[in-house]
Design an enzyme around this catalytic site. Sequence first.
Site, PDB file in Angstrom:
ATOM      1  N   LYS A 103       0.806  -1.216   0.000  1.00  0.00           N
ATOM      2  CA  LYS A 103       0.000   0.000   0.000  1.00  0.00           C
ATOM      3  C   LYS A 103       0.849   1.281   0.000  1.00  0.00           C
ATOM      4  O   LYS A 103       0.403   2.325  -0.451  1.00  0.00           O
ATOM      5  CB  LYS A 103      -0.944   0.035   1.206  1.00  0.00           C
ATOM      6  CG  LYS A 103      -2.047  -1.005   1.186  1.00  0.00           C
ATOM      7  CD  LYS A 103      -3.166  -0.609   0.263  1.00  0.00           C
ATOM      8  CE  LYS A 103      -4.487  -1.321   0.516  1.00  0.00           C
ATOM      9  NZ  LYS A 103      -4.435  -2.717   0.882  1.00  0.00           N
ATOM     10  N   SER A 107      -9.294  -0.111   6.204  1.00  0.00           N
ATOM     11  CA  SER A 107      -9.331  -1.104   7.273  1.00  0.00           C
ATOM     12  C   SER A 107      -7.926  -1.420   7.764  1.00  0.00           C
ATOM     13  O   SER A 107      -7.731  -2.346   8.524  1.00  0.00           O
ATOM     14  CB  SER A 107     -10.026  -2.376   6.783  1.00  0.00           C
ATOM     15  OG  SER A 107      -9.358  -2.860   5.644  1.00  0.00           O
ATOM     16  N   GLU A 125      -9.538 -13.922  -4.157  1.00  0.00           N
ATOM     17  CA  GLU A 125     -10.341 -13.341  -3.077  1.00  0.00           C
ATOM     18  C   GLU A 125     -10.597 -14.379  -1.990  1.00  0.00           C
ATOM     19  O   GLU A 125     -10.551 -15.576  -2.241  1.00  0.00           O
ATOM     20  CB  GLU A 125     -11.730 -12.969  -3.614  1.00  0.00           C
ATOM     21  CG  GLU A 125     -11.769 -11.797  -4.520  1.00  0.00           C
ATOM     22  CD  GLU A 125     -13.187 -11.561  -4.996  1.00  0.00           C
ATOM     23  OE1 GLU A 125     -13.672 -10.455  -4.783  1.00  0.00           O
ATOM     24  OE2 GLU A 125     -13.815 -12.486  -5.564  1.00  0.00           O
ATOM     25  N   GLY A 150     -16.105 -13.729   0.504  1.00  0.00           N
ATOM     26  CA  GLY A 150     -16.499 -12.463  -0.117  1.00  0.00           C
ATOM     27  C   GLY A 150     -16.035 -12.405  -1.555  1.00  0.00           C
ATOM     28  O   GLY A 150     -15.066 -11.732  -1.871  1.00  0.00           O
ATOM     29  N   ASP A 158     -17.108 -10.971  -4.262  1.00  0.00           N
ATOM     30  CA  ASP A 158     -17.766  -9.944  -5.090  1.00  0.00           C
ATOM     31  C   ASP A 158     -17.005  -9.713  -6.392  1.00  0.00           C
ATOM     32  O   ASP A 158     -17.622  -9.473  -7.435  1.00  0.00           O
ATOM     33  CB  ASP A 158     -17.885  -8.629  -4.323  1.00  0.00           C
ATOM     34  CG  ASP A 158     -16.522  -8.075  -3.947  1.00  0.00           C
ATOM     35  OD1 ASP A 158     -15.898  -8.652  -3.037  1.00  0.00           O
ATOM     36  OD2 ASP A 158     -16.065  -7.108  -4.579  1.00  0.00           O
ATOM     37  N   SER A 190       1.330  -9.765  -0.363  1.00  0.00           N
ATOM     38  CA  SER A 190       0.957  -8.351  -0.321  1.00  0.00           C
ATOM     39  C   SER A 190       1.311  -7.628   0.976  1.00  0.00           C
ATOM     40  O   SER A 190       1.459  -6.415   0.977  1.00  0.00           O
ATOM     41  CB  SER A 190      -0.533  -8.203  -0.608  1.00  0.00           C
ATOM     42  OG  SER A 190      -1.279  -8.992   0.292  1.00  0.00           O
TER      43      SER A 190
END
Length: 332
Positions: free
Chosen positions: A62, A87, A213, A217, A219, A313
């Site tokens: 990030k 988060s 994923e 979840g 999505d 990650s």
Amino acid sequence: MTPSSQNAAMRIPTFADVRIAAGRIAGFAHKTPVLTSRTFNAATGTEVFFKCENFQRGGAFKFRGAMNAILAVADEPRARGVVAYSSGNHAQALAYAAQIKSVPATIIMPKDAPILKVEATRGYGAEVIFYDRYTEDREEIGRRVASERGATLIPPYDHPDVIAGQGTATLELIEEVGQLDALYVCLGGGGLLAGAALAAAELSPACRVVGVEPAAGNDGQQSFEKGEIVTIPVPKSIADGAVVTHLGEHNFPIIREKVAEITTVTDEELVRTMRFFAERMKIMVEPTGCLGAAAAHANAKDLAGKRVGVIISGGNIDLTRFAELVTTGDQA
Ligand SMILES: *Cc1c(COP(=O)(O)O)cnc(C)c1O
């Protein structure tokens, strides 16, 4: 919002933006190591290259997107500060990047965010505002706080400069190890995956980019199959960096065009992978950071003899939680 700023908001980044980001963040972000494991290769019959963003500044990829986004803001608005909702890892990354540029940062965090992440964010000098992620809309809170303070909102994934910054991890990986047959990338809101897809499509065009994923979840998988962004209720998974409800609007077009497949893994597979990384490779990887490796392991039979990239990650997890997960396989 004026029409021109609306256009700017929907600027879809390209590989050229990833290159620009790489130049901008050079000297700020670490060029993280690429590790290999003979045990993993033998178990899967593949040649896997792990890009270790757990060693990135702030403990996750990030920092790349956050630093790139802050550097892309002009001096005058930047001095009024930056705001993020996150988060965890984006919060820390933005706070850290803001501290480096001496810019005030305000971070909107869920009140149940891992304590290590809250403390790290404050440790970088940011102000933390809490919200309830089951009842309140963090995007709305973020917009309100930004407009009250005249600060720039830098979202965790739905932003062209964030996507371009995240793409630099894959750019470095391919420049270091050469062409790949497949690349496994963790998927939350899609900043990392969209950036990875931009870099891989350009630098290793035959590479199958796969988004991964948590099964709780999916999505992204649903959106990919349906051809439009699907929103789901807040999922419950130990992969706290990937429990988002929908992909970003900037991310989805890139993912649709350049990603080959989206797959899922269970929390149990994540725990097994955390344990593998700690025991065999001596690295601490947070649950979300294990998504790509867990999927590569699960899909070994399709990957036989292939050169496979896996993005690890991040590594931000407190030791008590880590111990709890690897000893009990706790699903909570
Ligand atoms: C944010 C995050 C992800 C998901 O990234 P997106 O860009 O939201 O898809 C994966 N792993 C870790 C460790 C993260 O912090």
